[in-house]
Design a protein around this motif. Sequence first.
Motif, PDB file in Angstrom:
ATOM      1  N   LEU A  36      -1.118  -0.785   4.481  1.00  0.00           N
ATOM      2  CA  LEU A  36      -1.982  -0.304   5.313  1.00  0.00           C
ATOM      3  C   LEU A  36      -2.937   0.298   4.334  1.00  0.00           C
ATOM      4  O   LEU A  36      -3.864   0.292   5.385  1.00  0.00           O
ATOM      5  N   GLY A  37      -2.609   0.986   3.681  1.00  0.00           N
ATOM      6  CA  GLY A  37      -3.259   1.865   2.762  1.00  0.00           C
ATOM      7  C   GLY A  37      -4.338   0.814   2.071  1.00  0.00           C
ATOM      8  O   GLY A  37      -6.332   1.683   1.612  1.00  0.00           O
ATOM      9  N   ALA A  38      -3.792   0.191   1.232  1.00  0.00           N
ATOM     10  CA  ALA A  38      -4.947  -0.648   1.139  1.00  0.00           C
ATOM     11  C   ALA A  38      -5.764  -1.722   1.951  1.00  0.00           C
ATOM     12  O   ALA A  38      -7.040  -2.215   1.372  1.00  0.00           O
ATOM     13  N   SER A  39      -5.604  -1.866   3.003  1.00  0.00           N
ATOM     14  CA  SER A  39      -6.680  -2.376   3.899  1.00  0.00           C
ATOM     15  C   SER A  39      -7.841  -1.759   4.255  1.00  0.00           C
ATOM     16  O   SER A  39      -8.770  -1.808   4.292  1.00  0.00           O
ATOM     17  N   SER A 152      -2.958   3.955  -5.739  1.00  0.00           N
ATOM     18  CA  SER A 152      -1.306   3.059  -4.793  1.00  0.00           C
ATOM     19  C   SER A 152      -2.213   1.985  -4.585  1.00  0.00           C
ATOM     20  O   SER A 152      -3.472   2.061  -4.264  1.00  0.00           O
ATOM     21  N   GLY A 153      -0.969   0.786  -3.802  1.00  0.00           N
ATOM     22  CA  GLY A 153      -2.582  -0.138  -3.606  1.00  0.00           C
ATOM     23  C   GLY A 153      -3.267  -0.278  -4.195  1.00  0.00           C
ATOM     24  O   GLY A 153      -3.987  -0.901  -5.634  1.00  0.00           O
ATOM     25  N   LEU A 154      -4.561  -0.721  -3.748  1.00  0.00           N
ATOM     26  CA  LEU A 154      -6.065  -1.760  -4.017  1.00  0.00           C
ATOM     27  C   LEU A 154      -6.218  -0.682  -5.293  1.00  0.00           C
ATOM     28  O   LEU A 154      -7.401  -0.897  -5.918  1.00  0.00           O
ATOM     29  N   GLY A 155      -6.911   1.221  -4.355  1.00  0.00           N
ATOM     30  CA  GLY A 155      -7.343   2.364  -5.342  1.00  0.00           C
ATOM     31  C   GLY A 155      -6.355   2.274  -6.516  1.00  0.00           C
ATOM     32  O   GLY A 155      -7.654   2.155  -7.440  1.00  0.00           O
ATOM     33  N   ASN A 156      -4.823   1.758  -6.994  1.00  0.00           N
ATOM     34  CA  ASN A 156      -4.852   1.903  -8.350  1.00  0.00           C
ATOM     35  C   ASN A 156      -5.271   0.376  -8.954  1.00  0.00           C
ATOM     36  O   ASN A 156      -5.531   0.805 -10.758  1.00  0.00           O
ATOM     37  N   LEU A 157      -5.994  -0.186  -8.502  1.00  0.00           N
ATOM     38  CA  LEU A 157      -6.702  -2.206  -9.676  1.00  0.00           C
ATOM     39  C   LEU A 157      -7.334  -1.457  -9.498  1.00  0.00           C
ATOM     40  O   LEU A 157      -7.715  -2.226 -10.350  1.00  0.00           O
TER      41      LEU A 157
END
Length: 179
Positions: A36-39, A152-157
Motif C-alpha cells: 500500500l505504501g509503495a503504491s 520502506s517500499g519504493l522510497g527505499n529503492l
Amino acid sequence: MNSILKRATARFCKDESGAASTIEFAIILPVFALFLGASVELGYLNLRHAMLERGLDTTVREIRLSTGFVPSYDAIRDKICDTAAIIPDCASTLRLEMKVVEPRAFVGIPATAECQNSAEDARPLRNFESGEDNEMMLLRACFKFKPIFPTSGLGNLLVKDADGYTAMVATSAFVQEPR
C-alpha cells in the motif's frame, strides 16, 4: 444484568476460534502495508513527473511561439512552476540546464543532471545558453524531493543524496525561432 455480562465475557474468553486467523493477520498485515505504501509512493511520483513534463512542454511551446523573445532562467523556471502546480517548493528545488546543440553533430547534455535541493546553498549554473535564430536547444529540468516513505517500499529503492533527496528529470528539445 451483571450476571448476563459475566457469562457473555466468560464465553468470549473461552472461545479460541479466531486465534489462527489472528496469526495470519499479523503475518500478512506488514506485507499489505508495504504494498500500500509503495503504491501511494509510485502514484505520487508518477503524478509529479507527469506535471513536471507538462510544465516543461508547455513552457517550451510558449518559447517557440513567442518569436524574438529570449526568456531568462528565472522566467522559464517560474513558468514551469506555475504550470506544474503540484510540485512543492518548486522555485527553490527546480534547476534548469539549456544548451545549444548541433543537430548534424549531436552532443547532448551530460548524462548526470545538475540538481539542487532547497537545503543547499545556491550554486552557479552549469549550463544555460540562450540560442540564436534557428538553433536547436535542449532544455532539462531537474527537481529534487524527499520521498513520502523514504525507508520502506519504493522510497527505499530510489537513489537519494546525503540529505535524503531524490531527483526527477525531464528533458525537452526545441528550435529557436527567427527573431
